[in-house]
Scaffold this active site. Structure first.
Site, mmCIF file in Angstrom:
data_model
loop_
_atom_site.group_PDB
_atom_site.id
_atom_site.type_symbol
_atom_site.label_atom_id
_atom_site.label_comp_id
_atom_site.label_asym_id
_atom_site.label_seq_id
_atom_site.Cartn_x
_atom_site.Cartn_y
_atom_site.Cartn_z
ATOM 1 N N LYS A 66 0.803 -1.224 0.000
ATOM 2 C CA LYS A 66 0.000 0.000 0.000
ATOM 3 C C LYS A 66 0.839 1.278 0.000
ATOM 4 O O LYS A 66 0.415 2.302 -0.537
ATOM 5 C CB LYS A 66 -0.952 0.011 1.201
ATOM 6 N N ASP A 102 -10.131 3.130 2.023
ATOM 7 C CA ASP A 102 -10.303 2.467 3.326
ATOM 8 C C ASP A 102 -11.044 3.342 4.334
ATOM 9 O O ASP A 102 -12.012 2.915 4.959
ATOM 10 C CB ASP A 102 -8.942 2.070 3.901
#
Length: 280
Positions: A66, A102
């Site tokens: 990420k 997210d």
């Protein structure tokens, strides 16, 4: 010809994203497919080049890529840049744009269970890693009231609190003080992996002094009910696992890729089917 999407990570065989996204494509009669790609850290640059070369329209990004994927992308959306992590990539004719869905996915799942205005709540966030950054900064953008961040490494908690302070009132607390002040929080969020299977009996904090009616939220969804959530519910708390966050972040990625509204209920049903349970 089917449009191709996927998720990259290491490991990745456990991912429920392929089943979830394929259910969405089927529901909306979209000619597309979604695959899980195991990508070692040393091969990440080549994998990103492969996304361009193969014309893969969109990719989800999970651990451990990420952060490390960012230098290989052409553009980073402002929120992803602020969080410092990317979990969704859109391939726009070879131009790769990184997003982070997210935090937004988490907040979308949280808002329906709130018992009062977020601005009037005192929130404790356990953890200061990538997930905590996404959740904390997004909550702050949504107008969260006082936020306290606690973490095993206090310097990381202070850094995250400083970043959130630009948007709301945030402070860092040592774990011992957070535990002692537990009765003063309306919303308690575990962003760590403590309690995840197979160690689902571990708890990030004791809930001995948990106030009745507090909201206890866990980003974990395997298992759907950690021991932490079970204890919280037995003490009269409102509980929430990480299932809605997982589905919502995937739905947001789906919408960025396809331009269509995601069939969230279908996606959630498929994930629950794979997990063999029911949500909180």
């Amino acid at each position: 010809m089917k449009q191709l999407y996927g998720v990259i990570g290491c490991p990745i065989s456990h991912s429920l994203s392929p089943a979830m996204h394929k259910a969405a494509y089927e529901e909306l009669s979209i000619k597309a497919d979604y695959h899980a790609f195991h990508v070692e850290e040393k091969d990440l640059k080549e994998a990103v080049n492969g996304i361009r070369a193969l014309g893969i329209r969109g990719i989800n990004v999970t651990i451990p890529h990420k952060v490390s994927i960012i230098p290989y992308l052409d553009e980073i959306a402002p929120l992803a840049e602020e969080i410092g992590a990317v979990n969704t990539v859109v391939n726009d004719d070879g131009w790769l744009i990184g997003y982070n869905t997210d935090g937004e996915g988490y907040v979308q799942g949280l808002l329906p269970v709130l018992t009062k205005d977020l601005a009037k709540m005192r929130t404790l966030i356990i953890g200061a890693g990538g997930a905590a950054r996404g959740v904390s900064l997004t909550l702050a953008k949504y107008g969260a009231g006082e936020m306290c961040i606690t973490n095993r490494t206090e310097s990381r908690a202070r850094q995250l609190a400083d970043d959130c302070n630009r948007l709301t009132r945030a402070t860092a607390l040592p774990l011992e003080r957070a535990q002692a002040e537990l009765t003063g929080f309306d919303l308690i969020i575990n962003t760590t992996s403590i309690g995840m299977a197979p160690d689902s009996n571990r708890m990030p904090l004791s809930l001995e002094t948990l106030p009745r009616g507090a909201i206890v939220s866990d980003l974990i969804y395997t298992p759907l009910r950690t021991r932490w959530l079970q204890v919280a519910e037995n003490k009269g708390a409102i509980i929430q696992n990480g299932l809605d966050m997982f589905v919502n972040q995937g739905a947001l990625a789906f919408e960025k890729w396809t331009g269509q509204s995601a069939p969230k209920e279908t996606m959630k049903k498929k994930v629950l089917e794979k997990l063999g349970g029911t949500s909180c």
